[in-house]
Design a protein around this motif. Structure first.
Motif, PDB file in Angstrom:
ATOM      1  N   LYS A   9      80.408  25.928 -68.100  1.00 26.48           N
ATOM      2  CA  LYS A   9      80.344  24.747 -67.023  1.00 26.48           C
ATOM      3  C   LYS A   9      81.524  23.755 -67.087  1.00 26.48           C
ATOM      4  CE  LYS A   9      75.175  25.068 -67.760  1.00 26.48           C
ATOM      5  NZ  LYS A   9      75.243  26.243 -68.658  1.00 26.48           N
ATOM      6  N   PRO A  11      83.313  19.912 -66.125  1.00 23.88           N
ATOM      7  CA  PRO A  11      82.757  18.604 -65.996  1.00 23.88           C
ATOM      8  C   PRO A  11      82.178  18.094 -64.572  1.00 23.88           C
ATOM      9  CG  PRO A  11      84.827  18.733 -67.375  1.00 23.88           C
ATOM     10  CD  PRO A  11      84.543  20.101 -66.593  1.00 23.88           C
ATOM     11  N   GLY A  12      83.040  18.809 -63.500  1.00 24.19           N
ATOM     12  CA  GLY A  12      82.727  18.014 -62.339  1.00 24.19           C
ATOM     13  C   GLY A  12      81.509  19.028 -61.712  1.00 24.19           C
ATOM     14  N   GLY A  13      80.930  19.737 -62.332  1.00 22.73           N
ATOM     15  CA  GLY A  13      79.382  20.581 -61.951  1.00 22.73           C
ATOM     16  C   GLY A  13      79.875  21.911 -61.637  1.00 22.73           C
ATOM     17  N   GLY A  14      81.011  22.453 -61.568  1.00 28.86           N
ATOM     18  CA  GLY A  14      81.259  23.720 -60.927  1.00 28.86           C
ATOM     19  C   GLY A  14      81.176  24.706 -62.326  1.00 28.86           C
ATOM     20  N   GLU A  15      81.712  25.908 -62.021  1.00 29.87           N
ATOM     21  CA  GLU A  15      81.798  26.638 -63.263  1.00 29.87           C
ATOM     22  C   GLU A  15      83.084  27.581 -63.240  1.00 29.87           C
ATOM     23  OE1 GLU A  15      78.490  29.551 -63.936  1.00 29.87           O
ATOM     24  OE2 GLU A  15      76.904  27.891 -64.227  1.00 29.87           O
ATOM     25  N   ASP A  73      80.516  10.333 -71.128  1.00 29.35           N
ATOM     26  CA  ASP A  73      80.386  11.254 -70.046  1.00 29.35           C
ATOM     27  C   ASP A  73      81.930  12.021 -70.052  1.00 29.35           C
ATOM     28  OD1 ASP A  73      82.227   9.529 -68.597  1.00 29.35           O
ATOM     29  OD2 ASP A  73      80.311   8.416 -67.577  1.00 29.35           O
ATOM     30  N   ALA A  74      81.790  12.942 -69.057  1.00 27.48           N
ATOM     31  CA  ALA A  74      83.063  13.802 -68.751  1.00 27.48           C
ATOM     32  C   ALA A  74      84.327  12.907 -68.576  1.00 27.48           C
ATOM     33  CB  ALA A  74      82.716  14.475 -67.523  1.00 27.48           C
ATOM     34  N   ALA A  93      82.430  21.272 -69.463  1.00 26.72           N
ATOM     35  CA  ALA A  93      81.368  20.181 -69.587  1.00 26.72           C
ATOM     36  C   ALA A  93      80.811  20.112 -71.078  1.00 26.72           C
ATOM     37  CB  ALA A  93      80.229  20.651 -68.439  1.00 26.72           C
ATOM     38  N   ASP A 103      74.406  26.853 -75.418  1.00 21.25           N
ATOM     39  CA  ASP A 103      75.316  27.272 -74.133  1.00 21.25           C
ATOM     40  C   ASP A 103      75.447  28.810 -74.374  1.00 21.25           C
ATOM     41  OD1 ASP A 103      77.379  26.589 -71.661  1.00 21.25           O
ATOM     42  OD2 ASP A 103      78.357  28.140 -72.943  1.00 21.25           O
TER      43      ASP A 103
END
Length: 158
Positions: A9, A11-15, A73-74, A93, A103
């Motif tokens: 994962k 930090p911006g939400g993608g993978e 946070d990120a 993330a 994870d």
């Protein structure tokens, strides 16, 4: 199922697919910004700068499971790592490495190489070295410094 079947994962939400790292030597580490081992970021960055052109990558996974030593946070984590240690390797993330919420990457790593606590991660800055073939070559305790990994990294790089 192997490591390359998993994704990290971002930090911006993608993978980020770990398949993108096929053929590289990986150092995967759970990190924290407020830990006694935090200065290891400096040594990790030195390894990254010395070996990245030879096919070496570091994947850092911030984790807040050990005495709340990664509360940020990120953006705060990235800012701290950049300003304090000039980190240029990827920060993923924030994740959990133990328990039901662990994870999948760390579930896999712990299954492949158990440690003193069996399948559990003992503390921040537990390190896993992965060979170019995607196999977990070794697991190292938090007290093992990045510098102590040089010989093994060079062997894995060939």
């Amino acid at each position: 199922m192997g490591l390359y079947d998993l994704s990290a994962k971002l930090p911006g939400g993608g993978e980020q697919s770990l398949a993108d790292y096929k053929g590289k030597v990986l150092l995967i580490v759970n990190t924290a910004s407020k830990c006694g081992f935090t200065p290891q970021y400096e040594g990790l960055e030195a390894l990254y700068r010395d070996y990245r052109d030879r096919g070496f990558e570091i994947l850092a996974f911030p984790c807040n499971q050990f005495l709340g030593q990664e509360p940020g946070d990120a953006a705060e984590i990235a800012n701290f790592c950049s300003l304090t240690y000039d980190v240029s390797f990827p920060l993923m993330a924030k994740i959990e490495v133990n328990g039901d919420g662990a994870d999948p990457i760390f579930r896999y790593l712990k299954k492949e190489k158990t440690g003193l606590l069996g399948g559990r991660i003992k503390w921040n800055f537990t390190k896993f070295l992965v060979g170019r073939d995607g196999k977990v070559a070794s697991r190292h305790a938090p007290a093992t410094t990045p510098e102590q990994l040089r010989k093994e990294i060079e062997e894995l790089l060939g």
